[in-house]
Design an enzyme around this catalytic site. Structure first.
Site, PDB file in Angstrom:
ATOM      1  N   SER A   1      28.314  28.987  70.437  1.00 19.16           N
ATOM      2  CA  SER A   1      28.070  30.434  70.391  1.00 19.16           C
ATOM      3  C   SER A   1      27.971  30.961  68.955  1.00 19.16           C
ATOM      4  CB  SER A   1      29.205  31.161  71.112  1.00 19.16           C
ATOM      5  OG  SER A   1      30.433  30.879  70.451  1.00 19.16           O
ATOM      6  N   GLY A   2      27.373  30.151  68.051  1.00 20.13           N
ATOM      7  CA  GLY A   2      27.091  30.637  66.700  1.00 20.13           C
ATOM      8  C   GLY A   2      25.687  31.236  66.656  1.00 20.13           C
TER       9      GLY A   2
ATOM     10  N   ALA B   1      22.869  29.870  66.201  1.00 20.02           N
ATOM     11  CA  ALA B   1      21.863  29.101  66.938  1.00 20.02           C
ATOM     12  C   ALA B   1      21.983  29.343  68.446  1.00 20.02           C
ATOM     13  CB  ALA B   1      22.011  27.614  66.617  1.00 20.02           C
TER      14      ALA B   1
ATOM     15  N   THR C   1      29.233  30.305  61.668  1.00 22.23           N
ATOM     16  CA  THR C   1      28.329  31.432  61.419  1.00 22.23           C
ATOM     17  C   THR C   1      29.081  32.632  60.847  1.00 22.23           C
ATOM     18  OG1 THR C   1      26.797  30.714  63.127  1.00 22.23           O
ATOM     19  CG2 THR C   1      26.722  33.047  62.514  1.00 22.23           C
TER      20      THR C   1
ATOM     21  N   GLU D   1      19.596  32.866  44.859  1.00 27.06           N
ATOM     22  CA  GLU D   1      20.650  31.853  44.845  1.00 27.06           C
ATOM     23  C   GLU D   1      20.119  30.582  44.200  1.00 27.06           C
ATOM     24  OE1 GLU D   1      22.005  31.482  48.913  1.00 27.06           O
ATOM     25  OE2 GLU D   1      23.546  32.982  48.545  1.00 27.06           O
TER      26      GLU D   1
ATOM     27  N   HIS E   1      31.057  21.739  48.621  1.00 27.12           N
ATOM     28  CA  HIS E   1      31.142  22.898  47.734  1.00 27.12           C
ATOM     29  C   HIS E   1      32.165  22.564  46.653  1.00 27.12           C
ATOM     30  CE1 HIS E   1      31.728  26.946  46.263  1.00 27.12           C
ATOM     31  NE2 HIS E   1      30.657  27.313  46.947  1.00 27.12           N
TER      32      HIS E   1
ATOM     33  N   ARG F   1      25.670  22.584  41.641  1.00 29.68           N
ATOM     34  CA  ARG F   1      26.782  22.359  42.560  1.00 29.68           C
ATOM     35  C   ARG F   1      27.173  20.886  42.737  1.00 29.68           C
ATOM     36  NH1 ARG F   1      26.450  25.152  48.507  1.00 29.68           N
ATOM     37  NH2 ARG F   1      26.806  27.151  47.512  1.00 29.68           N
TER      38      ARG F   1
ATOM     39  N   HIS G   1      31.146  20.960  53.251  1.00 33.21           N
ATOM     40  CA  HIS G   1      30.631  22.306  53.502  1.00 33.21           C
ATOM     41  C   HIS G   1      29.531  22.345  54.564  1.00 33.21           C
ATOM     42  CE1 HIS G   1      29.993  26.455  52.481  1.00 33.21           C
ATOM     43  NE2 HIS G   1      28.786  26.264  52.005  1.00 33.21           N
TER      44      HIS G   1
ATOM     45  N   ARG H   1      20.585  20.513  51.192  1.00 33.82           N
ATOM     46  CA  ARG H   1      20.163  21.795  51.774  1.00 33.82           C
ATOM     47  C   ARG H   1      19.954  22.850  50.698  1.00 33.82           C
ATOM     48  NH1 ARG H   1      23.788  26.496  53.941  1.00 33.82           N
ATOM     49  NH2 ARG H   1      25.156  25.677  52.326  1.00 33.82           N
TER      50      ARG H   1
ATOM     51  N   SER I   1      20.161  27.483  56.102  1.00 36.95           N
ATOM     52  CA  SER I   1      20.725  27.027  57.386  1.00 36.95           C
ATOM     53  C   SER I   1      20.738  28.121  58.440  1.00 36.95           C
ATOM     54  CB  SER I   1      22.117  26.427  57.205  1.00 36.95           C
ATOM     55  OG  SER I   1      22.804  27.076  56.193  1.00 36.95           O
TER      56      SER I   1
HETATM   57  C1  LIG Z   1      32.186  29.227  54.352  1.00 35.68           C
HETATM   58  C2  LIG Z   1      30.742  29.037  54.721  1.00 35.68           C
HETATM   59  C3  LIG Z   1      29.746  29.767  54.081  1.00 35.68           C
HETATM   60  C4  LIG Z   1      28.402  29.589  54.442  1.00 35.68           C
HETATM   61  N1  LIG Z   1      27.435  30.372  53.853  1.00 35.68           N
HETATM   62  C5  LIG Z   1      26.148  30.280  54.286  1.00 35.68           C
HETATM   63  C6  LIG Z   1      25.141  31.171  53.814  1.00 35.68           C
HETATM   64  O1  LIG Z   1      25.406  32.058  53.011  1.00 35.68           O
HETATM   65  N2  LIG Z   1      23.870  31.020  54.287  1.00 35.68           N
HETATM   66  C7  LIG Z   1      23.526  30.062  55.196  1.00 35.68           C
HETATM   67  O2  LIG Z   1      22.354  29.967  55.580  1.00 35.68           O
HETATM   68  N3  LIG Z   1      24.468  29.218  55.674  1.00 35.68           N
HETATM   69  C8  LIG Z   1      25.759  29.313  55.255  1.00 35.68           C
HETATM   70  N4  LIG Z   1      26.699  28.467  55.764  1.00 35.68           N
HETATM   71  C9  LIG Z   1      26.282  27.496  56.798  1.00 35.68           C
HETATM   72  C10 LIG Z   1      26.028  28.228  58.115  1.00 35.68           C
HETATM   73  O3  LIG Z   1      27.014  29.216  58.274  1.00 35.68           O
HETATM   74  C11 LIG Z   1      26.087  27.270  59.296  1.00 35.68           C
HETATM   75  O4  LIG Z   1      25.272  26.158  59.057  1.00 35.68           O
HETATM   76  C12 LIG Z   1      25.579  27.951  60.574  1.00 35.68           C
HETATM   77  O5  LIG Z   1      26.253  29.166  60.760  1.00 35.68           O
HETATM   78  C13 LIG Z   1      25.780  27.046  61.779  1.00 35.68           C
HETATM   79  O6  LIG Z   1      25.510  27.794  62.934  1.00 35.68           O
HETATM   80  P1  LIG Z   1      25.498  27.086  64.341  1.00 35.68           P
HETATM   81  O7  LIG Z   1      25.154  28.127  65.346  1.00 35.68           O
HETATM   82  O8  LIG Z   1      24.713  25.849  64.287  1.00 35.68           O
HETATM   83  O9  LIG Z   1      27.032  26.614  64.542  1.00 35.68           O
HETATM   84  P2  LIG Z   1      28.399  27.438  64.457  1.00 35.68           P
HETATM   85  O10 LIG Z   1      28.233  28.831  63.994  1.00 35.68           O
HETATM   86  O11 LIG Z   1      29.358  26.580  63.718  1.00 35.68           O
HETATM   87  O12 LIG Z   1      28.838  27.520  65.983  1.00 35.68           O
HETATM   88  C14 LIG Z   1      29.208  26.357  66.697  1.00 35.68           C
HETATM   89  C15 LIG Z   1      29.615  26.778  68.087  1.00 35.68           C
HETATM   90  O13 LIG Z   1      29.736  25.622  68.913  1.00 35.68           O
HETATM   91  C16 LIG Z   1      30.922  25.713  69.681  1.00 35.68           C
HETATM   92  N5  LIG Z   1      31.311  24.351  70.032  1.00 35.68           N
HETATM   93  C17 LIG Z   1      31.441  23.268  69.220  1.00 35.68           C
HETATM   94  N6  LIG Z   1      31.777  22.189  69.948  1.00 35.68           N
HETATM   95  C18 LIG Z   1      31.858  22.589  71.236  1.00 35.68           C
HETATM   96  C19 LIG Z   1      32.179  21.942  72.461  1.00 35.68           C
HETATM   97  N7  LIG Z   1      32.491  20.652  72.521  1.00 35.68           N
HETATM   98  N8  LIG Z   1      32.167  22.684  73.594  1.00 35.68           N
HETATM   99  C20 LIG Z   1      31.876  24.003  73.569  1.00 35.68           C
HETATM  100  N9  LIG Z   1      31.560  24.667  72.445  1.00 35.68           N
HETATM  101  C21 LIG Z   1      31.550  23.967  71.293  1.00 35.68           C
HETATM  102  C22 LIG Z   1      31.891  26.438  68.768  1.00 35.68           C
HETATM  103  O14 LIG Z   1      32.938  26.993  69.535  1.00 35.68           O
HETATM  104  C23 LIG Z   1      30.961  27.482  68.168  1.00 35.68           C
HETATM  105  O15 LIG Z   1      30.814  28.551  69.069  1.00 35.68           O
HETATM  106  C24 LIG Z   1      28.046  28.635  55.430  1.00 35.68           C
HETATM  107  C25 LIG Z   1      29.048  27.906  56.064  1.00 35.68           C
HETATM  108  C26 LIG Z   1      30.381  28.099  55.732  1.00 35.68           C
HETATM  109  C27 LIG Z   1      31.429  27.316  56.459  1.00 35.68           C
END
Ligand SMILES: Cc1cc2nc3c(=O)[nH]c(=O)nc-3n(C[C@H](O)[C@H](O)[C@H](O)COP(=O)(O)OP(=O)(O)OC[C@H]3O[C@@H](n4cnc5c(N)ncnc54)[C@H](O)[C@@H]3O)c2cc1C
Length: 544
Positions: free
Chosen positions: A15-16, A18, A45, A124, A246, A292, A353, A388, A393
């Protein structure tokens, strides 16, 4: 309590940015379930600070963003993926705005930072232009909250918080060509039961795997579940050796690390060893302002050389008022933890990171198995290559959610849903009386991954890690077969698989490129330009 069986058109695991974007893109035509293993907003996210990259400035160009992405990716980005994502960037920003995301706007035409275009764009590292949209310094939170508001209000979307996907389920057809995904077994944490979720289409949106390392900027849930599940299910996985670190996260044994922005070094902060001496000028003529990966590598080298648990970031020589005005949040947070930024050096370590590799997909986010997609950090789409580019991302999450949604909607009507998933059978397992095994193995894994498979690698260290992974894997297999599953056990099982994939990939790459640096092969091998590290599971279904 009885087991539950749910049926949906689309099952979104995660639920991020994506997962929620994908759910919203298909929900007008499909009944959708969204799972999150913790609360909805506890993925990476919500932690993203910087922003999302897209070409909006009238002097910027798609070509320039494409070139910057390739330069960062050090020869491994897939040109067709980069073109597709970057071209879709501006439309994706529109879509986010239409879904309630509020980006920081231009305020003052006369100041250099506030330039043409309605949005305030920042620049950036690695970007040739100002092209990063942001919501102050908490962009991810704004994206997450806005998308959450939309999914909560949508009648076709059902949310299942505190539900952990255990494994994907197939139709079990002996011919790989005929195999497809029909849903997943899912642990409902509150009830302690494993339910079945049937779906015509299943989407992995489970985020990255940076918690495989001792120090990480990521939330607790980044345990590579989707990568491990897809691997067990027969999907190929690529480029797992490329994990971004990082350079400066706060080192505090009792609290989770948090990022100390690179702007501190930009404003003159020094890196120091425990004895107070500076060291960055030995590694790069730009000293603390080197890129970095060079700074992260230098810190790692010095920590190992002097046996220190951290180095120190020191801005105390700057004016107190300047520090408080420029870094109010970091100042306040450090003070809470007992460190006064204006008076003392702050202990820092590099931290894992971002996971550049992942489950291999095509240009629509489709994996090797029919009816199974992967979007966001869990996926390897070819966008990031060996490193990256900052803020690409979140862009990948939103664009690939759209590409996958289009493909899913095209196929949904022709997909039948007549096979039942067998209920989970735990009649032969008992409750564990040795939870300590899970905690111990979890700690051991993350320690040796940090020491042997971290920022600077050698073949011997990787082989050492491989032997330990083999031992842990067999112990965890035995434990998994004997005891009732818990969220911690599921995550540990997945982390060991991910660790194995990282080490195997790193051993295969006999060169240093992008984020993979090994003392045994310190140079880039031009013969490996464009060559991904692709791992194939033992029983690989044929691609369509
Ligand atoms: C501190 C930090 C700063 C960042 N800054 C930036 C930025 O400025 N710009 C940028 O582009 N990117 C940035 N990133 C990277 C970016 O945030 C992530 O790559 C992106 O948000 C990932 O999104 P996602 O939807 O793929 O996964 P996530 O947002 O990580 O969501 C994963 C989801 O999957 C669920 N999940 C996982 N495993 C299971 C399971 N087995 N069963 C059920 N649910 C599960 C979790 O509960 C969660 O809801 C940053 C990351 C961090 C940590």
């Amino acid at each position: 309590m009885s087991l539950k069986s749910h049926t949906f058109d689309v099952l979104v695991i995660g639920s991020g940015a994506a997962g929620l974007s994908l759910a919203l893109r298909v929900a007008h035509k499909a009944k959708v379930a969204v799972l999150s293993k913790n609360a909805l907003s506890e993925g990476s996210t919500a932690w993203a600070q910087g922003g999302i990259a897209a070409v909006l400035h009238n002097r910027d160009s798609i070509q320039s963003h494409i070139e910057d992405t390739h330069v960062a990716g050090a020869g491994l980005c897939h040109p067709d993926t980069v073109d597709k994502v970057v071209e879709r960037g501006p439309e994706s920003v529109d879509w986010l705005v239409n879904n309630g995301v509020s980006f920081t706007m231009r305020e003052d035409r006369n100041r250099e930072a506030f330039i043409e275009g309605e949005f305030h764009l920042t620049k950036e590292g690695g970007h040739s232009f100002r092209r990063v949209l942001h919501s102050a310094d908490a962009t991810g939170k704004e994206v997450q909250n806005s998308l959450e508001d939309q999914v909560r209000a949508h009648p076709n979307i059902t949310l299942f918080e505190h539900h952990v996907a255990v494994d994907l389920v197939s139709n079990k057809h002996p011919d790989p060509e005929e195999r497809f995904c029909i849903g997943a077994h899912v642990l409902d944490i509150d009830r302690g039961m494993i339910d079945t979720f049937h779906a015509k289409m299943t989407v992995l949106a489970t985020g990255g795997a940076s918690r495989v390392y001792l120090y990480t900027s990521n939330p607790d849930g980044s345990t590579g579940d989707g990568i491990a599940m897809a691997w067990r299910f027969g999907c190929r996985v690529a480029n797992m050796e490329f994990n971004q670190f990082h350079p400066t996260c706060l080192y505090h044994p009792e609290t989770r690390t948090f990022l100390l922005t690179e702007a501190l070094r930009g404003e003159g902060a020094y890196l120091r060893l425990p004895d107070g001496s500076r060291f960055m000028d030995k590694f790069d003529e730009r000293a603390e302002l080197a890129p970095r990966d060079i700074v992260a590598r230098a810190i790692d080298h010095e920590m190992k050389r002097v046996g220190a648990q951290s180095v120190f970031l020191d801005i105390s020589h700057k004016d107190e008022a300047f520090i408080k005005e420029h870094f109010p949040n970091i100042y306040a947070r450090c003070l809470d933890l007992g460190f006064d930024l204006t008076r003392q050096p702050i202990p820092v370590v590099p931290a894992a990171h971002f996971t550049c590799g992942g489950v291999m997909t095509d240009l629509n986010g489709k994996t090797d198995v029919h009816n199974l997609y992967a979007v966001g950090e869990v996926a390897h789409t070819g966008l990031h290559g060996a490193n990256r580019l900052a803020s690409n991302s979140l862009l990948e999450c939103v664009t690939f959610a759209e590409f996958a949604a289009e493909d899913i909607l095209e196929k949904l009507d022709q997909t039948s849903q007549d096979i039942k998933i067998k209920a989970w059978d735990d009649s032969r397992v008992t409750d564990s009386d040795e939870e300590v095994v899970v905690t111990h193995n979890w700690n051991e894994l993350r320690h040796f991954m940090w020491d042997y498979v971290g920022i600077v690698r050698t073949t011997r260290r990787l082989q050492r890690a491989a032997r330990r992974i083999d031992m842990l894997a067999s112990e965890i297999r035995e434990y998994y077969g004997s005891f009732r599953v818990t969220p911690d056990l599921l995550e540990l099982r997945n982390l060991v698989t991910v660790a194995d994939l990282i080490v195997r990939s790193a051993l295969q790459r006999t060169e240093s490129r992008g984020l993979h640096y090994t003392l045994d092969f310190p140079d880039k091998d031009p013969d490996l330009d464009g060559r991904d590290t692709i791992l194939k599971p033992a029983r690989l279904p044929q691609r369509r």
